[in-house]
Design a protein around this motif. Structure first.
Motif, PDB file in Angstrom:
ATOM      1  N   CYS A 299       5.856 -10.855  -1.527  1.00  0.00           N
ATOM      2  CA  CYS A 299       5.970 -10.874  -0.064  1.00  0.00           C
ATOM      3  C   CYS A 299       4.749 -11.556   0.530  1.00  0.00           C
ATOM      4  N   ASP A 300       4.887 -12.017   1.779  1.00  0.00           N
ATOM      5  CA  ASP A 300       3.744 -12.448   2.581  1.00  0.00           C
ATOM      6  C   ASP A 300       3.079 -11.204   3.151  1.00  0.00           C
ATOM      7  N   ALA A 301       1.750 -11.188   3.165  1.00  0.00           N
ATOM      8  CA  ALA A 301       1.031  -9.975   3.551  1.00  0.00           C
ATOM      9  C   ALA A 301      -0.150 -10.302   4.445  1.00  0.00           C
ATOM     10  N   THR A 302      -0.495  -9.357   5.296  1.00  0.00           N
ATOM     11  CA  THR A 302      -1.689  -9.449   6.133  1.00  0.00           C
ATOM     12  C   THR A 302      -2.490  -8.163   6.002  1.00  0.00           C
ATOM     13  N   PHE A 303      -3.745  -8.243   6.436  1.00  0.00           N
ATOM     14  CA  PHE A 303      -4.642  -7.095   6.301  1.00  0.00           C
ATOM     15  C   PHE A 303      -4.614  -6.254   7.574  1.00  0.00           C
ATOM     16  N   ASP A 304      -4.388  -4.962   7.424  1.00  0.00           N
ATOM     17  CA  ASP A 304      -4.407  -4.011   8.533  1.00  0.00           C
ATOM     18  C   ASP A 304      -5.748  -3.287   8.492  1.00  0.00           C
ATOM     19  N   GLU A 305      -6.667  -3.682   9.389  1.00  0.00           N
ATOM     20  CA  GLU A 305      -8.008  -3.104   9.369  1.00  0.00           C
ATOM     21  C   GLU A 305      -8.005  -1.626   9.724  1.00  0.00           C
ATOM     22  N   SER A 306      -7.097  -1.195  10.574  1.00  0.00           N
ATOM     23  CA  SER A 306      -7.070   0.214  10.973  1.00  0.00           C
ATOM     24  C   SER A 306      -6.713   1.129   9.819  1.00  0.00           C
ATOM     25  N   LYS A 307      -5.910   0.629   8.874  1.00  0.00           N
ATOM     26  CA  LYS A 307      -5.504   1.433   7.723  1.00  0.00           C
ATOM     27  C   LYS A 307      -6.195   0.998   6.435  1.00  0.00           C
ATOM     28  N   SER A 308      -6.991  -0.055   6.520  1.00  0.00           N
ATOM     29  CA  SER A 308      -7.643  -0.611   5.331  1.00  0.00           C
ATOM     30  C   SER A 308      -6.625  -0.840   4.219  1.00  0.00           C
ATOM     31  N   GLU A 309      -5.609  -1.639   4.548  1.00  0.00           N
ATOM     32  CA  GLU A 309      -4.600  -1.951   3.542  1.00  0.00           C
ATOM     33  C   GLU A 309      -4.048  -3.350   3.765  1.00  0.00           C
ATOM     34  N   LEU A 310      -3.629  -3.959   2.690  1.00  0.00           N
ATOM     35  CA  LEU A 310      -2.922  -5.234   2.730  1.00  0.00           C
ATOM     36  C   LEU A 310      -1.446  -4.908   2.582  1.00  0.00           C
ATOM     37  N   HIS A 311      -0.636  -5.282   3.566  1.00  0.00           N
ATOM     38  CA  HIS A 311       0.756  -4.834   3.556  1.00  0.00           C
ATOM     39  C   HIS A 311       1.715  -5.982   3.827  1.00  0.00           C
ATOM     40  N   CYS A 312       2.936  -5.837   3.307  1.00  0.00           N
ATOM     41  CA  CYS A 312       3.965  -6.850   3.466  1.00  0.00           C
ATOM     42  C   CYS A 312       4.370  -6.986   4.932  1.00  0.00           C
ATOM     43  N   LEU A 313       4.547  -8.223   5.384  1.00  0.00           N
ATOM     44  CA  LEU A 313       5.044  -8.462   6.738  1.00  0.00           C
ATOM     45  C   LEU A 313       6.537  -8.171   6.842  1.00  0.00           C
ATOM     46  N   PHE A 314       7.256  -8.403   5.743  1.00  0.00           N
ATOM     47  CA  PHE A 314       8.692  -8.154   5.681  1.00  0.00           C
ATOM     48  C   PHE A 314       8.991  -7.495   4.336  1.00  0.00           C
ATOM     49  N   PRO A 315      10.157  -6.901   4.187  1.00  0.00           N
ATOM     50  CA  PRO A 315      10.483  -6.287   2.889  1.00  0.00           C
ATOM     51  C   PRO A 315      10.319  -7.287   1.750  1.00  0.00           C
ATOM     52  N   PRO A 316       9.739  -6.857   0.644  1.00  0.00           N
ATOM     53  CA  PRO A 316       9.510  -7.779  -0.475  1.00  0.00           C
ATOM     54  C   PRO A 316      10.812  -8.241  -1.112  1.00  0.00           C
ATOM     55  N   ILE A 317      10.765  -9.418  -1.706  1.00  0.00           N
ATOM     56  CA  ILE A 317      11.918  -9.957  -2.427  1.00  0.00           C
ATOM     57  C   ILE A 317      11.652  -9.858  -3.929  1.00  0.00           C
ATOM     58  N   ALA A 318      12.720  -9.897  -4.699  1.00  0.00           N
ATOM     59  CA  ALA A 318      12.577  -9.953  -6.158  1.00  0.00           C
ATOM     60  C   ALA A 318      12.481 -11.411  -6.581  1.00  0.00           C
ATOM     61  N   LEU A 319      11.449 -11.750  -7.335  1.00  0.00           N
ATOM     62  CA  LEU A 319      11.316 -13.123  -7.810  1.00  0.00           C
ATOM     63  C   LEU A 319      12.484 -13.459  -8.736  1.00  0.00           C
ATOM     64  N   PRO A 320      13.115 -14.622  -8.546  1.00  0.00           N
ATOM     65  CA  PRO A 320      14.286 -14.979  -9.356  1.00  0.00           C
ATOM     66  C   PRO A 320      13.896 -15.538 -10.729  1.00  0.00           C
ATOM     67  N   ILE A 321      13.177 -14.733 -11.502  1.00  0.00           N
ATOM     68  CA  ILE A 321      12.771 -15.134 -12.845  1.00  0.00           C
ATOM     69  C   ILE A 321      13.914 -14.818 -13.803  1.00  0.00           C
ATOM     70  N   ALA A 322      14.384 -15.816 -14.516  1.00  0.00           N
ATOM     71  CA  ALA A 322      15.566 -15.647 -15.367  1.00  0.00           C
ATOM     72  C   ALA A 322      15.235 -14.835 -16.611  1.00  0.00           C
TER      73      ALA A 322
END
Length: 456
Positions: free
Chosen positions: A142-165
């Motif tokens: 997922c794309d992620a940004t840092f939330d300073e108030s919670k001290s966490e790096l979190h996904c902007l949208f629900p994560p996807i599964a990488l299409p690794i065969a």
């Protein structure tokens, strides 16, 4: 008749369970029947190590003495025994959590987003603590940004599964035959090379039971693939199995790739009991082992001096992360210009111990030269300690295992300087993912230099 047989079975099973419970009480002071204690034993012996050589529990009766002598667990003061790393972003200087929405994930990676400022891409293995089968494996991204108030790096949208065969059936036999049922990638490492991003992951092998594969990460993320020429970094559009100079182990894991000063790609297969690395070709095949050339140039004496010494049982040395390139001066110093004399490649490896049903990983840095024969330049004299890692009693600590290292700044790929900031991604107790941002100079502090040993 069936009821009578069932009663007999119960009468046999209950005493056996009581004996097992008593045995756990004697072996450890932690809750003997806890889910995570049993799970860590199984993972430490089978899944995490992928090694049939670790299928035996420790036979030591004086386990605390053995562990203390080996330097594994007794940690009275990290400042005395370790190089402590402090976060540049959190108010308390501790590490931060990586949040994948409502999904649990382990073995994390963090790389800068190729287009967006103050945005990173997080990748980790989906984790279901209630799944006892360990057959289906998925890498989340997922794309992620840092939330300073919670001290966490979190996904902007629900994560996807990488299409690794999936890679088909493996060649697993005997104790490892269950690996043939594996579907999907294990323990992915996502990283930038000098121009492109890649993922290396474990999956069923054509050469052995379980091997290492590589793919262009841009293809999986539907990013533009950049140049269309035949340079090396336009290879691996499809998942490609990496080969190694023989012999193979039944299960291979955590290989990393690196680039020399001219952009030639190599694969590093082992760091211990001796280094093994080779030139990497476009089809994943490997050239001859080049490590003997490095050993002749001084590697053997240097590794004998600085490499941690595993104990006689249930201890080992593991490669852990991808590689990066660093120039050992500060970016804005007027005389700071990359050269063979000041620019090196580095990776993180770990000394793993497994005692009293609990694993501990102590990370170390290894820096090596960027031209053939790629001899070691220096290694950590003391292991790294991530600020916030906790002890459990006098002789135990949390299991932190480092899985990735990357430059933090947007647009920065393979090369950096001492005053640049790095992201380390790591797992905690096979339950959650976390990260910490530190200066490269802090990570590389206290290297023992091979030149000091060779002068003696």
């Amino acid at each position: 008749m069936r009821v009578r047989e069932l009663r007999r079975l119960v009468l046999l099973v209950i005493p056996l369970l009581l004996l097992l419970y008593t045995g756990f009480l004697c072996l450890d002071t932690q809750p003997p029947g806890s889910y995570y204690q049993v799970k860590n034993w199984i993972r430490g012996k089978l899944y995490s190590s992928y090694s049939v050589l670790e299928l035996r529990p420790s036979a030591s009766s004086d386990i605390d003495d053995d562990v203390n002598k080996s330097g594994g667990l007794f940690l009275p003061n990290p400042n005395e025994t370790h190089v402590e790393l402090f976060s540049l972003s959190t108010p308390d200087k501790k590490y931060f959590r990586l949040r994948f929405g409502d999904r649990l994930a382990i073995n994390p990676n963090i790389i800068p987003h190729p287009l967006l400022e103050n945005t990173w891409v997080m990748i980790a293995q989906q984790h279901d603590p209630l799944d006892a089968t360990h057959i289906q494996f998925v890498e989340l991204a997922c794309d992620a940004t840092f939330d300073e108030s919670k001290s966490e790096l979190h996904c902007l949208f629900p994560p996807i599964a990488l299409p690794i065969a999936p890679t088909g059936l493996g060649n697993c036999k005997d104790e490892l035959e269950y690996f043939n049922l594996n579907v999907g990638p294990h323990d992915a490492r996502v990283f930038y090379g000098p121009r492109a991003s890649f993922v290396v992951y474990g999956s069923n092998s054509h050469e052995t039971c379980f091997g290492q594969w590589i793919q262009d990460f841009r293809v999986l993320m539907n990013w533009e693939s950049g140049t269309e020429g035949q340079e090396q970094e336009s290879f691996f559009k499809l998942g490609t199995e990496l080969r190694r100079p023989g012999p193979y182990s039944a299960t291979e894991k955590n290989w990393f790739v690196f680039w020399d000063v001219d952009g030639q790609m190599y694969a590093h297969h082992d760091v211990a009991p001796r280094r093994v690395f080779a030139k990497l070709n476009a089809d994943g095949s490997a050239g001859p082992d080049l490590a003997p050339l490095a050993a002749e140039a001084g590697d053997k004496r240097c590794l004998d001096e600085y490499m941690p010494k595993p104990g006689p049982e249930d201890e080992s040395i593991h490669q852990a992360t991808n590689s990066l390139s660093v120039t050992m001066c500060r970016r804005y110093e007027s005389d700071c210009r990359p050269s063979d004399a000041n620019t090196f490649l580095f990776t993180i490896f770990q000394h793993k111990t497994f005692h009293r049903f609990h694993s501990v990983y102590e990370p170390y840095v290894m820096a090596f030269r960027r031209r053939l024969p790629f001899q070691v330049y220096g290694m950590s004299r003391k292991p790294l300690w991530i600020h916030g890692r906790e002890r459990a009693g006098e002789t135990r600590s949390q299991m932190f295992y480092v899985t990735s290292v990357s430059w933090k700044a947007s647009g920065q790929k393979y090369h950096g300087y001492l005053d640049d900031v790095l992201f380390l991604g790591f797992g905690i107790e096979d339950q959650e993912a976390a990260g910490i941002d530190v200066l490269a100079s802090d990570l590389l502090a206290g290297l023992g230099l091979c030149s000091e040993i060779l002068r003696q």
